[in-house]
Design a protein around this motif. Structure first.
Motif, mmCIF file in Angstrom:
data_model
loop_
_atom_site.group_PDB
_atom_site.id
_atom_site.type_symbol
_atom_site.label_atom_id
_atom_site.label_comp_id
_atom_site.label_asym_id
_atom_site.label_seq_id
_atom_site.Cartn_x
_atom_site.Cartn_y
_atom_site.Cartn_z
ATOM 1 N N ASP A 11 0.899 -1.240 0.119
ATOM 2 C CA ASP A 11 -0.064 -0.018 -0.156
ATOM 3 C C ASP A 11 0.938 1.362 0.042
ATOM 4 N N SER A 12 0.763 2.086 -0.938
ATOM 5 C CA SER A 12 1.350 3.481 -1.131
ATOM 6 C C SER A 12 0.812 3.892 -2.331
ATOM 7 N N ASP A 13 0.987 5.457 -2.440
ATOM 8 C CA ASP A 13 0.283 6.111 -3.582
ATOM 9 C C ASP A 13 0.622 5.644 -4.838
ATOM 10 N N VAL A 14 1.916 5.219 -5.140
ATOM 11 C CA VAL A 14 2.235 4.735 -6.459
ATOM 12 C C VAL A 14 1.572 3.411 -6.600
ATOM 13 N N PHE A 15 1.540 2.472 -5.647
ATOM 14 C CA PHE A 15 0.888 1.155 -5.865
ATOM 15 C C PHE A 15 -0.425 1.285 -6.094
ATOM 16 N N ARG A 16 -1.238 2.183 -5.191
ATOM 17 C CA ARG A 16 -2.666 2.776 -5.504
ATOM 18 C C ARG A 16 -2.876 3.019 -6.999
ATOM 19 N N GLY A 89 6.167 -0.710 -1.990
ATOM 20 C CA GLY A 89 4.935 -0.267 -2.801
ATOM 21 C C GLY A 89 5.322 0.245 -4.136
ATOM 22 N N GLU A 90 6.717 0.939 -4.034
ATOM 23 C CA GLU A 90 7.080 1.532 -5.373
ATOM 24 C C GLU A 90 7.613 0.417 -6.227
ATOM 25 N N VAL A 91 8.288 -0.611 -5.636
ATOM 26 C CA VAL A 91 8.920 -1.830 -6.281
ATOM 27 C C VAL A 91 7.794 -2.462 -6.993
ATOM 28 N N GLY A 92 6.722 -2.720 -5.994
ATOM 29 C CA GLY A 92 5.438 -3.500 -6.497
ATOM 30 C C GLY A 92 4.679 -2.950 -7.740
ATOM 31 N N GLU A 303 8.744 8.820 -10.562
ATOM 32 C CA GLU A 303 7.070 8.435 -10.897
ATOM 33 C C GLU A 303 6.344 9.800 -10.333
ATOM 34 N N ARG A 304 5.320 10.310 -10.520
ATOM 35 C CA ARG A 304 4.227 10.990 -10.300
ATOM 36 C C ARG A 304 4.798 12.351 -10.126
ATOM 37 N N ALA A 320 5.844 12.232 -23.564
ATOM 38 C CA ALA A 320 6.559 11.139 -23.974
ATOM 39 C C ALA A 320 6.979 10.580 -22.425
ATOM 40 N N GLU A 321 6.378 9.298 -22.117
ATOM 41 C CA GLU A 321 6.824 9.122 -20.826
ATOM 42 C C GLU A 321 7.960 8.085 -20.638
ATOM 43 N N ALA A 322 9.002 8.630 -20.880
ATOM 44 C CA ALA A 322 10.274 7.909 -20.594
ATOM 45 C C ALA A 322 10.565 7.179 -19.379
ATOM 46 N N ALA A 323 10.077 7.817 -18.188
ATOM 47 C CA ALA A 323 9.940 7.232 -16.940
ATOM 48 C C ALA A 323 8.897 6.451 -16.871
ATOM 49 N N ASN A 324 8.921 5.410 -15.716
ATOM 50 C CA ASN A 324 7.883 4.715 -15.341
ATOM 51 C C ASN A 324 6.654 5.604 -14.412
ATOM 52 N N GLY A 325 5.554 5.552 -14.699
ATOM 53 C CA GLY A 325 4.602 6.120 -13.796
ATOM 54 C C GLY A 325 4.706 7.578 -13.729
ATOM 55 N N PRO A 326 5.234 8.450 -14.736
ATOM 56 C CA PRO A 326 5.244 9.877 -14.346
ATOM 57 C C PRO A 326 3.950 10.497 -14.148
ATOM 58 N N THR A 327 2.834 10.008 -14.569
ATOM 59 C CA THR A 327 1.728 10.842 -14.656
ATOM 60 C C THR A 327 0.478 10.105 -13.656
ATOM 61 N N THR A 328 -0.102 10.886 -12.600
ATOM 62 C CA THR A 328 -0.936 10.388 -11.897
ATOM 63 C C THR A 328 -2.115 10.139 -12.558
ATOM 64 N N ASN A 329 -3.179 9.434 -11.741
ATOM 65 C CA ASN A 329 -4.532 9.284 -12.448
ATOM 66 C C ASN A 329 -5.135 10.365 -12.524
#
Ligand code: NAD
Length: 424
Positions: A11-16, A89-92, A303-304, A320-329
């Motif tokens: 549980d974490s912001d990034v996993f959610r 959570g981030e690694v997940g 991320e985020r 262009a999202e070269a990073a993983n998860g740079p954009t929140t929902n």
């Protein structure tokens, strides 16, 4: 029949955030309820303590993880991050994205990720070697060319991969290059792997600019993060005729509307290790960089970073999202509502790295090595096909591009699980 379980382990912001993306995609393709949770949640995680002898004789214990999200579609694959803010959570979440990415581009892999809570800049080369070797030592039994194959990510590099490969090889008693990818050429690395992620990002940016009828020679590019991915993306796009107007690292950003001299920036980084005080442009913050007027914005760090507060202020045409998860929902929804920015979602955009990692692993299995042209040609062919399948899915179901990419990746993993049964 599974019911939505609230994950506590990760549980974490990034996993959610990764879970919300999954839920939207699962709803969009009506993924049967009984397959959802076991497709969504990581298969297993390994948490390790890593005692390291420091140069001053003391011992520091670092903590690290390896999360294997999916092993239904092949050995799991994913980078190892050395960063002070790593969490389980981030690694997940990163492992989850690796599963969708590998499936989307058609690689015979599952998804994994690793991380160690450490600021690698605070360790000497000897301490870093001890930490890298100890991490691999603790994972023996859980990794291997047919089991789980680590690679570089934030804070790790070719040298660290060489130490990890050597540690594993010493354990099994013979050289085993296929246990990690992103190695130096001298120990079984692939031509083109170092630049692969950036080259892939640049190739896709070129293709999407073409679709948008924006000439690359008149395009300006702002890139957050000037590590492996950011710098290689900058060099490739500059070679294609684009003007790189901003770059950054964790110490801040440089903005130069006339174009940043990339060679000078790389030389400065080589000697100073940070971009801070580089005189090739105006100093701005990483936050300001994201809001600069440019044709292409490329987050290539963490991320985020694009969230509900800055999403309305973006002034790019292509993200262009070269990073993983740079954009929140929330930012995703805002950008979709705005309707004036095209997104190349991370699972497609940065897939060049794992594609050439796959080539490296294949070459290691066969002990037969390809030249750079062959690597790049094959990389482009896979990226082109993946882009076409995403565009087809987007048109057919009127999905956003992210939803199109995620539904393809998730759908394939779920189908493999369904066909195989409950165990994998
Ligand atoms: P890297 O360690 O080589 O570079 C990271 C860069 O980000 C550095 O310039 C660093 O200074 C900067 N950075 C760190 N924290 C920052 C912050 N808070 N604000 C601004 N900049 C910051 O890492 P990399 O391998 O280039 O990875 C970058 C991104 O690309 C990550 O999201 C990673 O998961 C993703 N990615 C990497 C690969 C790969 O092959 N290395 C493949 C696919 C995706």
């Amino acid at each position: 029949m599974s019911k939505a379980v609230v994950s506590t382990l990760y549980d974490s912001d990034v996993f959610r955030m990764a879970c919300r993306q999954f839920d939207q995609a699962a709803d969009a393709i009506n993924l049967p309820e009984e397959i959802r949770d076991r497709t969504k949640y990581p298969r297993r995680c390994i948490a390790v303590s890593l005692p390291v002898k420091r140069d001053n004789g003391s011992v520091t214990v670092f903590e690290g993880y390896r999360v294997q999200h999916n092993i239904s579609t092949g050995p799991s694959k994913g980078g190892v991050r050395f960063h002070e803010s790593v969490t389980l959570g981030e690694v997940g979440a990163l492992a989850m994205w690796m599963s969708w990415k590998c499936s989307l581009v058609g690689l015979p892999y599952g998804g994994a990720k690793g991380g160690v809570i450490v600021n690698p800049r605070e360790l000497s080369a000897t301490e870093l070697e001890h930490l890298s070797r100890r991490y691999m030592q603790e994972l023996i039994g859980f990794v291997g060319p047919q089991l789980d194959i680590p690679a570089p990510d934030v804070g790790t590099n070719e040298q660290i991969m060489a130490w990890m490969m050597d540690t594993y090889s010493n354990h099994v008693g013979y050289i085993c290059p296929g246990v990690v990818t992103g190695k130096p050429i001298a120990v079984g690395g692939s031509q083109g792997r170092r630049e692969a992620t950036g080259a892939g990002v640049a190739f896709l940016v070129g293709k999407y600019l073409e679709d948008m009828k924006l000439p690359i020679s008149k395009s300006t590019v702002a890139i957050q993060g000037f590590g492996n991915v950011g710098s290689e993306t900058a060099l490739a796009l500059s070679a294609m005729g684009a003007k790189i107007v901003a770059i950054s690292d964790y110490t801040g950003a440089i903005y130069n509307p006339a174009g940043v001299d990339l060679r000078k920036a790389l030389a400065y980084l080589q000697s100073e290790r940070v971009l801070k005080d580089f005189d090739g442009g105006d100093a701005v913050s990483n936050e300001q960089l994201l809001e600069l007027e440019c044709t292409v914005l490329i987050p290539a760090a963490l991320e985020r970073v694009i969230h509900q507060d800055n999403a309305p202020k973006l002034k790019c045409r292509l993200l262009a999202e070269a990073a993983n998860g740079p954009t929140t929902n929330a930012a995703d929804r805002i950008i979709e509502d705005r309707g004036d920015i095209e997104i190349i979602p991370d699972v497609l955009c940065n897939s060049g790295g794992v594609i050439v990692s796959y080539f490296e692993w294949l070459q290691n299995q066969q002990s037969f090595y390809w030249d750079r042209d062959e690597v790049i040609r094959k990389l482009h062919a896979i990226l082109e096909k993946a882009k076409e399948s995403v565009e087809y899915q987007k048109r057919k179901f009127k999905f956003s591009r992210r939803l199109a990419a995620l539904t393809l990746g998730i759908g394939r993993v779920a189908e493999a699980k369904q066909k195989r049964g409950l165990f994998p």
